[in-house]
Design an enzyme around this catalytic site. Structure first.
Site, PDB file in Angstrom:
ATOM      1  N   TYR A  53      42.488  37.137  33.526  1.00  0.00           N
ATOM      2  CA  TYR A  53      41.872  38.472  33.561  1.00  0.00           C
ATOM      3  C   TYR A  53      42.281  39.314  32.352  1.00  0.00           C
ATOM      4  CZ  TYR A  53      41.492  37.122  38.523  1.00  0.00           C
ATOM      5  OH  TYR A  53      41.255  36.444  39.696  1.00  0.00           O
ATOM      6  N   HIS A 109      45.429  28.456  39.215  1.00  0.00           N
ATOM      7  CA  HIS A 109      44.159  29.186  39.352  1.00  0.00           C
ATOM      8  C   HIS A 109      42.992  28.274  39.771  1.00  0.00           C
ATOM      9  CE1 HIS A 109      42.198  33.079  37.659  1.00  0.00           C
ATOM     10  NE2 HIS A 109      41.467  32.603  38.642  1.00  0.00           N
TER      11      HIS A 109
HETATM   12  N1  LIG Z   1      41.105  32.764  42.320  1.00  0.00           N
HETATM   13  C1  LIG Z   1      39.940  32.941  41.738  1.00  0.00           C
HETATM   14  O1  LIG Z   1      39.364  32.028  41.132  1.00  0.00           O
HETATM   15  C2  LIG Z   1      39.312  34.284  41.786  1.00  0.00           C
HETATM   16  C3  LIG Z   1      37.983  34.445  41.386  1.00  0.00           C
HETATM   17  C4  LIG Z   1      37.428  35.704  41.449  1.00  0.00           C
HETATM   18  C5  LIG Z   1      38.170  36.774  41.925  1.00  0.00           C
HETATM   19  N2  LIG Z   1      39.475  36.602  42.292  1.00  0.00           N
HETATM   20  C6  LIG Z   1      40.306  37.721  42.780  1.00  0.00           C
HETATM   21  O2  LIG Z   1      39.665  38.259  43.936  1.00  0.00           O
HETATM   22  C7  LIG Z   1      39.408  39.649  43.745  1.00  0.00           C
HETATM   23  C8  LIG Z   1      38.183  40.093  44.509  1.00  0.00           C
HETATM   24  O3  LIG Z   1      37.051  39.354  44.126  1.00  0.00           O
HETATM   25  P1  LIG Z   1      35.899  39.935  43.168  1.00  0.00           P
HETATM   26  O4  LIG Z   1      36.455  41.022  42.327  1.00  0.00           O
HETATM   27  O5  LIG Z   1      35.303  38.795  42.471  1.00  0.00           O
HETATM   28  O6  LIG Z   1      34.796  40.462  44.153  1.00  0.00           O
HETATM   29  P2  LIG Z   1      34.714  41.534  45.359  1.00  0.00           P
HETATM   30  O7  LIG Z   1      36.035  42.126  45.619  1.00  0.00           O
HETATM   31  O8  LIG Z   1      33.983  40.873  46.451  1.00  0.00           O
HETATM   32  O9  LIG Z   1      33.701  42.633  44.785  1.00  0.00           O
HETATM   33  C9  LIG Z   1      34.043  43.498  43.758  1.00  0.00           C
HETATM   34  C10 LIG Z   1      32.831  44.380  43.490  1.00  0.00           C
HETATM   35  O10 LIG Z   1      32.562  45.221  44.614  1.00  0.00           O
HETATM   36  C11 LIG Z   1      32.471  46.584  44.187  1.00  0.00           C
HETATM   37  N3  LIG Z   1      33.018  47.435  45.260  1.00  0.00           N
HETATM   38  C12 LIG Z   1      34.289  47.579  45.645  1.00  0.00           C
HETATM   39  N4  LIG Z   1      34.413  48.430  46.678  1.00  0.00           N
HETATM   40  C13 LIG Z   1      33.163  48.843  46.960  1.00  0.00           C
HETATM   41  C14 LIG Z   1      32.622  49.741  47.925  1.00  0.00           C
HETATM   42  N5  LIG Z   1      33.401  50.345  48.802  1.00  0.00           N
HETATM   43  N6  LIG Z   1      31.280  49.942  47.912  1.00  0.00           N
HETATM   44  C15 LIG Z   1      30.491  49.315  47.017  1.00  0.00           C
HETATM   45  N7  LIG Z   1      30.933  48.460  46.086  1.00  0.00           N
HETATM   46  C16 LIG Z   1      32.268  48.212  46.058  1.00  0.00           C
HETATM   47  C17 LIG Z   1      33.321  46.658  42.926  1.00  0.00           C
HETATM   48  O11 LIG Z   1      32.886  47.703  42.082  1.00  0.00           O
HETATM   49  P3  LIG Z   1      33.857  48.954  41.668  1.00  0.00           P
HETATM   50  O12 LIG Z   1      35.031  48.401  40.968  1.00  0.00           O
HETATM   51  O13 LIG Z   1      32.972  49.761  40.778  1.00  0.00           O
HETATM   52  O14 LIG Z   1      34.201  49.652  42.956  1.00  0.00           O
HETATM   53  C18 LIG Z   1      33.027  45.296  42.297  1.00  0.00           C
HETATM   54  O15 LIG Z   1      31.826  45.326  41.586  1.00  0.00           O
HETATM   55  C19 LIG Z   1      39.268  39.742  42.211  1.00  0.00           C
HETATM   56  O16 LIG Z   1      39.297  41.047  41.720  1.00  0.00           O
HETATM   57  C20 LIG Z   1      40.405  38.869  41.774  1.00  0.00           C
HETATM   58  O17 LIG Z   1      41.648  39.530  41.884  1.00  0.00           O
HETATM   59  C21 LIG Z   1      40.042  35.359  42.245  1.00  0.00           C
END
Ligand SMILES: NC(=O)c1ccc[n+]([C@@H]2O[C@H](COP(=O)([O-])OP(=O)(O)OC[C@H]3O[C@@H](n4cnc5c(N)ncnc54)[C@H](OP(=O)(O)O)[C@@H]3O)[C@@H](O)[C@H]2O)c1
Length: 283
Positions: A53, A109
């Site tokens: 990241y 990862h």
């Molecule tokens: N291990 C892996 O391979 C892997 C892969 C991907 C992600 N991850 C981890 O998992 C975490 C979460 O997954 P993700 O970031 O991919 O997806 P997510 O948490 O499902 O979705 C994030 C999205 O939702 C929006 N959001 C958040 N709260 C909201 C609300 N209350 N209403 C409307 N929209 C909202 C955010 O925008 P805003 O920021 O504008 O609120 C962002 O665009 C990541 O940040 C990372 O730390 C790990």
């Protein structure tokens, strides 16, 4: 099942981890610093970053400057598969970027395609656990056969598998395997990665419970027993996303959400993904 934001779940090795945290993917510099600061102020106790990241330094800065006891914050970071052949360098890089005394949990990862390197990385992490520079280790995006191979190689399952998980892609078989083998299931992409507007059922249930569609989705994860790490950079949404402990979805509504399962997902295929599309120099 966790009952409040600070609750921890027990891991197979008698250690524990928070059941709810802040995802930090795609937030950089001052934006992620502010997000982590807001989350910690609001009572989150876990932040999820990764070398991939490119924001470990900002996350670490926010943790250090939070004024909260280090032992009350759980910092998760991840080693990228192209570094599995130089794991010591990768760990030192994360420690230096985060600039904190120890990492609470380091995840592999992705499994990557080089099994020998993967195991070398795992062994190096264990050495850092012995030195108390890492508290615990886990994996991410591992399939069942990767976990079984880890067991064959080390006689022990990893404590955690962080996988893509949301109602479109609940990975039931994987979740059941993890439950049977004492592996905590942690979901990434828990709130459909910003696609929640495409899920009318969540809107409908949100109205019924007087909550938001995102809150209903997060509640589903919690009632399933998943560790959950929704990402937001918006302080108000960070606060709202954690406000999920004052209602309970009925069994019938949980089942309705289960029926959204359709296989739609965002991640790569862990059997072939090498991670070579991400390059940085570890220095
Ligand atoms: N291990 C892996 O391979 C892997 C892969 C991907 C992600 N991850 C981890 O998992 C975490 C979460 O997954 P993700 O970031 O991919 O997806 P997510 O948490 O499902 O979705 C994030 C999205 O939702 C929006 N959001 C958040 N709260 C909201 C609300 N209350 N209403 C409307 N929209 C909202 C955010 O925008 P805003 O920021 O504008 O609120 C962002 O665009 C990541 O940040 C990372 O730390 C790990």
């Amino acid at each position: 099942m966790i009952q409040c934001l600070g609750d921890r779940i027990k891991l197979s090795d008698e250690k524990n981890m928070p059941g709810f945290g802040l995802g930090c993917y795609k937030a950089m510099d001052a934006e992620v610093e502010r997000a982590v600061r807001s989350a910690l102020e609001w009572g989150y106790t876990m932040v999820d970053t990764a070398t991939r990241y490119e924001n470990e330094a900002s996350v670490g800065k926010a943790v250090r400057e939070s004024g909260i006891d280090r032992q009350n914050i759980f910092v998760v970071t991840k080693m990228w598969p192209t570094f599995y052949d130089k794991p010591q360098k990768a760990i030192e890089y994360s420690l230096k970027q985060l600039n904190i005394d120890y990492i609470d949990m380091l995840l592999l990862h992705w499994p990557g395609t080089d099994e020998t390197a993967r195991y070398r990385a795992w062994e190096m992490i264990q050495k850092y656990i012995d030195k108390e520079l890492i508290q615990n280790a886990g994996v991410s995006n591992f399939k069942i056969h990767h976990l079984e191979a880890m067991y064959q190689a080390f006689g022990k399952m990893p404590a955690v598998n962080q996988i893509e998980l949301h109602p479109w892609y609940p990975q039931q078989e994987m979740a059941a395997f993890c439950n049977e083998n004492g592996i905590a299931v942690e979901g990434w992409g828990p709130i459909f990665r910003g696609h929640i507007k495409e899920v009318p059922l969540m809107e409908e249930l949100a109205e019924k419970y007087g909550k938001s569609p995102v809150q209903v989705t997060l509640r589903w994860h919690i009632q399933k027993g998943f560790v959950v790490i929704p990402k937001s950079s918006n302080p108000q949404r960070i606060q709202q996303n954690a406000d999920v402990f004052d209602f309970v979805l009925t069994e019938e509504d949980m089942e309705k959400i289960d029926h959204l399962s359709c296989g739609k997902h965002f991640g790569n295929d862990a059997d072939v993904y090498t991670g070579e599309d991400f390059q940085i120099v570890l220095s």
